[in-house]
Design an enzyme around this catalytic site. Structure first.
Site, PDB file in Angstrom:
ATOM      1  N   GLY A  25       0.831  -1.075  -0.114  1.00 46.88           N
ATOM      2  CA  GLY A  25      -0.077  -0.004   0.131  1.00 46.88           C
ATOM      3  C   GLY A  25       0.748   1.214   0.038  1.00 46.88           C
ATOM      4  O   GLY A  25       1.743   1.288  -0.629  1.00 46.88           O
ATOM      5  N   LEU A  26       0.314   2.386   0.609  1.00 46.38           N
ATOM      6  CA  LEU A  26       0.837   3.524   0.836  1.00 46.38           C
ATOM      7  C   LEU A  26       2.264   3.369   1.180  1.00 46.38           C
ATOM      8  O   LEU A  26       3.336   4.188   1.030  1.00 46.38           O
ATOM      9  CB  LEU A  26       0.080   4.660   1.645  1.00 46.38           C
ATOM     10  CG  LEU A  26      -1.269   4.967   0.811  1.00 46.38           C
ATOM     11  CD1 LEU A  26      -2.149   5.805   1.817  1.00 46.38           C
ATOM     12  CD2 LEU A  26      -1.084   5.406  -0.523  1.00 46.38           C
ATOM     13  N   TYR A 154      -9.783  12.790  10.191  1.00 42.62           N
ATOM     14  CA  TYR A 154     -10.777  12.610  11.422  1.00 42.62           C
ATOM     15  C   TYR A 154     -10.078  12.629  12.610  1.00 42.62           C
ATOM     16  O   TYR A 154     -10.853  12.388  13.758  1.00 42.62           O
ATOM     17  CB  TYR A 154     -11.800  11.556  11.091  1.00 42.62           C
ATOM     18  CG  TYR A 154     -11.307  10.205  10.492  1.00 42.62           C
ATOM     19  CD1 TYR A 154     -10.818   9.598  11.766  1.00 42.62           C
ATOM     20  CD2 TYR A 154     -11.493   9.662   9.636  1.00 42.62           C
ATOM     21  CE1 TYR A 154     -10.458   8.212  11.633  1.00 42.62           C
ATOM     22  CE2 TYR A 154     -11.174   8.286   9.299  1.00 42.62           C
ATOM     23  CZ  TYR A 154     -10.526   7.694  10.462  1.00 42.62           C
ATOM     24  OH  TYR A 154     -10.180   6.314  10.083  1.00 42.62           O
TER      25      TYR A 154
END
Ligand code: COA
Length: 289
Positions: A25-26, A154
């Site tokens: 992933g990232l 968030y």
């Protein structure tokens, strides 16, 4: 939009960077760019097979050096072992990217106490474990270091349906700002990145399975009308890991195309009003004047 590498060649030369959750992933995308800029890379996760495959591929793709090390970030002794093995292998550690995370998308009342704890442990405890262990190590060696934490938008607004993650990321943000001040005297710098939607194979299929990803297309919630490209995040991460950013400390940089602000703006939903309706409103106002 530019999706090529931003920093000049050799910008991270001489640096050794640990990326938690760096096999996929990232984390992998950021790690790859660090290698391209001349850094040595250590990638950690629970799955050694995945890490070894990624390390081989990354070395082939970039010509850099990658050390894959199995580590569950929830276990402080395993974290200390990674630091020891990295020192033995590369001689030095200069940077840490706390990227490993977990998330359960669920109404909170459906989560078991253990499920809640699992996310807090991976995200908050994992990040504090690595930061504390490496911070102690750097301070004892009188060595400078830079930590970059991946949070989320968030972390400061909170969000329903991902409450354990929101609690944990808020804690990571508090730690980033607190230690940026406390440890500046040791030449230890801490910053954070709050990414908006950046598609990845693992997280997206797990968090929005099946048709959900079509129904709740994340690009629709972003004012600039698209999701992020991994290289855009990698460019920012590399800058914050490099000495070019040495006056940036305790900062959280949002990279989300304006997504969270769109949710926050009281009148942003007026985007849905068509031009003809604005014309009508303007005309009726004209009549009154
Ligand atoms: N939703 C709600 N609860 C869940 C869940 C889900 N999708 N998956 C597991 N749980 C609960 C389990 O039931 C268990 O609770 P219980 O013992 O009360 O039944 C608790 O969470 C722990 O589950 P377990 O499978 O033992 O956790 P783990 O430590 O092996 O793995 C993760 C947890 C998060 C590492 C794993 O789910 C994972 O690899 N997730 C992918 C990583 C990820 O989420 N990436 C997104 C980054 S934003």
């Amino acid at each position: 939009m530019r999706t090529d590498g931003m920093l000049k060649e050799g910008s991270l030369k001489g640096q050794t960077i640990i990326v938690t959750g760096g096999g996929t992933g990232l984390g992998r995308s950021m790690g790859k760019y660090f290698l391209e800029l001349g850094a040595n890379l250590v990638i950690t996760s629970r799955k050694l097979e995945v890490l070894e495959k990624a390390a081989k591929e990354l070395e082939e793709e970039t010509g850099g050096k990658v050390l894959p090390l199995q580590c569950d970030v929830r276990d402080y002794e395993q974290v200390e072992a990674v630091i020891k093995q990295t020192e033995e292998h590369f001689g030095n550690i200069t940077n840490l990217l706390n990227n490993a995370a977990g998330n359960f998308v669920s109404p909170t009342e459906r989560l078991s106490a253990r499920a809640f704890e699992t996310i807090i442990d991976i995200v908050l405890k994992g990040t504090t474990n690595f930061t504390l262990a490496l911070g102690k190590h750097w301070i004892a060696k009188k060595q400078a270091g830079t930590v970059l934490n991946i949070v989320t938008t968030y972390a400061w607004t909170g969000s329903g349906y991902v409450v354990p993650s929101a609690c944990a990321k808020a804690g990571v943000l508090a730690m980033t700002r607190s230690l940026a001040v406390e440890w500046a005297k040791y030449k230890i710098r801490l910053n954070a990145i709050a990414p908006g939607p950046f598609p990845t194979e693992g997280a997206w299929s797990r968090l929005l399975p099946g048709d959900l990803v079509k129904k709740f297309d994340p690009a629709k919630l972003v004012p600039v009308g698209r999701v992020g490209e991994h290289q855009e995040l990698a460019n920012l991460a590399a800058y914050l890991m490099s000495d070019f950013s040495s006056y940036v400390n305790g900062e959280v940089v949002t990279i989300d195309g304006g997504e969270w602000l769109m949710g926050a703006g009281e009148f942003s939903h007026l985007e849905k009003i068509p031009q003809e309706m604005w014309d009508m409103l303007e005309a009726s106002r004209g009549k009154k004047q």
